[in-house]
Scaffold this motif. Structure first.
Motif, short mmCIF file in Angstrom:
data_model
loop_
_atom_site.label_atom_id
_atom_site.label_comp_id
_atom_site.label_asym_id
_atom_site.label_seq_id
_atom_site.Cartn_x
_atom_site.Cartn_y
_atom_site.Cartn_z
N CYS A 66 69.51 41.99 48.29
CA CYS A 66 68.76 43.00 47.54
C CYS A 66 67.65 42.38 46.70
CB CYS A 66 69.71 43.83 46.68
SG CYS A 66 70.76 44.91 47.64
N VAL A 67 67.93 41.24 46.09
CA VAL A 67 66.90 40.57 45.28
C VAL A 67 65.77 40.06 46.16
CG1 VAL A 67 66.46 38.56 43.82
CG2 VAL A 67 68.42 40.03 43.36
N VAL A 68 66.11 39.47 47.29
CA VAL A 68 65.08 39.00 48.22
C VAL A 68 64.24 40.17 48.71
CG1 VAL A 68 64.72 38.02 50.51
CG2 VAL A 68 66.23 36.89 48.92
N GLY A 69 64.89 41.30 48.99
CA GLY A 69 64.16 42.47 49.45
C GLY A 69 63.27 43.07 48.39
N ALA A 70 63.70 43.02 47.14
CA ALA A 70 62.91 43.60 46.06
C ALA A 70 61.77 42.69 45.64
CB ALA A 70 63.81 43.90 44.86
N VAL A 71 62.00 41.38 45.67
CA VAL A 71 61.01 40.44 45.15
C VAL A 71 60.10 39.89 46.25
CG1 VAL A 71 60.72 38.23 43.99
CG2 VAL A 71 62.49 39.80 43.23
N TRP A 72 60.69 39.54 47.38
CA TRP A 72 59.92 38.82 48.37
C TRP A 72 59.51 39.71 49.54
CZ3 TRP A 72 61.83 34.41 51.97
CH2 TRP A 72 60.74 33.68 52.43
N SER A 73 60.39 39.90 50.50
CA SER A 73 60.02 40.66 51.70
C SER A 73 61.23 41.45 52.19
CB SER A 73 59.56 39.69 52.78
OG SER A 73 59.42 40.36 54.00
N PRO A 74 61.06 42.72 52.48
CA PRO A 74 62.19 43.50 53.00
C PRO A 74 62.60 43.07 54.40
CG PRO A 74 60.20 44.82 52.94
CD PRO A 74 59.88 43.54 52.25
N THR A 75 61.68 42.57 55.19
CA THR A 75 62.02 42.12 56.53
C THR A 75 62.91 40.89 56.48
OG1 THR A 75 59.88 42.96 57.27
CG2 THR A 75 61.04 41.48 58.76
N VAL A 76 62.60 39.98 55.58
CA VAL A 76 63.42 38.78 55.41
C VAL A 76 64.81 39.17 54.89
CG1 VAL A 76 63.64 36.61 54.14
CG2 VAL A 76 61.44 37.28 55.08
N ALA A 77 64.86 40.13 53.99
CA ALA A 77 66.15 40.58 53.45
C ALA A 77 67.01 41.22 54.54
CB ALA A 77 65.93 41.55 52.31
N CYS A 78 66.40 42.00 55.42
CA CYS A 78 67.13 42.62 56.52
C CYS A 78 67.64 41.54 57.48
CB CYS A 78 66.25 43.63 57.23
SG CYS A 78 67.14 44.73 58.33
N PHE A 79 66.82 40.56 57.79
CA PHE A 79 67.24 39.46 58.65
C PHE A 79 68.36 38.66 57.99
CE2 PHE A 79 66.82 35.00 59.99
CZ PHE A 79 67.09 35.15 61.34
N LEU A 80 68.26 38.43 56.69
CA LEU A 80 69.30 37.70 55.96
C LEU A 80 70.62 38.47 55.98
CD1 LEU A 80 69.71 35.14 54.26
CD2 LEU A 80 69.04 36.47 52.27
N ALA A 81 70.56 39.78 55.85
CA ALA A 81 71.77 40.60 55.92
C ALA A 81 72.42 40.49 57.30
CB ALA A 81 71.44 42.05 55.60
N LEU A 82 71.59 40.43 58.35
CA LEU A 82 72.15 40.27 59.69
C LEU A 82 72.74 38.88 59.91
CD1 LEU A 82 69.50 42.19 61.79
CD2 LEU A 82 71.74 42.97 61.03
N VAL A 83 72.20 37.88 59.24
CA VAL A 83 72.80 36.55 59.28
C VAL A 83 74.17 36.57 58.59
CG1 VAL A 83 72.57 34.18 58.42
CG2 VAL A 83 70.63 35.30 59.49
N PHE A 84 74.26 37.29 57.49
CA PHE A 84 75.54 37.41 56.79
C PHE A 84 76.56 38.19 57.62
CE2 PHE A 84 73.23 36.81 52.56
CZ PHE A 84 73.64 35.47 52.47
N VAL A 85 76.10 39.08 58.48
CA VAL A 85 77.02 39.79 59.38
C VAL A 85 77.71 38.77 60.30
CG1 VAL A 85 77.14 41.40 61.32
CG2 VAL A 85 75.80 41.98 59.32
N PHE A 86 76.98 37.77 60.71
CA PHE A 86 77.56 36.74 61.57
C PHE A 86 78.56 35.86 60.81
CE2 PHE A 86 77.55 32.82 64.07
CZ PHE A 86 77.86 33.35 65.32
N PHE A 87 78.30 35.61 59.53
CA PHE A 87 79.16 34.73 58.76
C PHE A 87 80.42 35.41 58.25
CE2 PHE A 87 75.26 32.10 57.89
CZ PHE A 87 75.67 31.06 58.69
N PHE A 88 80.33 36.65 57.83
CA PHE A 88 81.47 37.36 57.27
C PHE A 88 82.09 38.28 58.32
CE2 PHE A 88 78.86 36.76 53.39
CZ PHE A 88 79.75 35.95 52.70
N LYS A 89 83.37 38.52 58.19
CA LYS A 89 84.06 39.43 59.09
C LYS A 89 83.79 40.86 58.63
CE LYS A 89 88.49 40.21 61.23
NZ LYS A 89 89.88 39.76 61.33
N ARG A 90 83.23 41.66 59.51
CA ARG A 90 82.91 43.08 59.23
C ARG A 90 82.08 43.25 57.96
NH1 ARG A 90 85.90 46.73 62.57
NH2 ARG A 90 87.49 45.58 63.64
#
Length: 89
Positions: free
Chosen positions: A14-38
């Protein structure tokens, strides 16, 4: 400890999306989907990004929730891939 890591991951997205880029934040969230279970919190990150940056997109028939749809589709695809990858377990 895992709950704290998940909360921290959502805050970072959320901080990356608010401060830097929403596209990077969405990509980062998808990376976290791979690291965390569900990691369904990625949909919440997408909803947060749409709350900040939503505008009707004429190319998509005035659809506003682009980041939420991207996050949900990404979560679905990555969850299916995680079941099929041998080294993931």
């Amino acid at each position: 400890m895992r709950v704290l890591c998940r909360i921290l991951a959502v805050i970072v997205c959320c901080v990356v999306g608010a401060v830097w880029s929403p596209t990077v934040a969405c990509f980062l969230a998808l990376v976290f989907v791979f690291f965390f279970k569900r990691f369904l919190e990625a949909a919440l990150v997408g909803l947060f990004l749409d709350a900040l940056y939503a505008a009707p997109e004429p190319r998509w028939f005035e659809f506003q929730f682009i980041y939420t749809a991207t996050a949900l589709a990404g979560v679905l695809i990555i969850e299916i891939l995680k079941k099929r990858i041998r080294f993931y377990n």
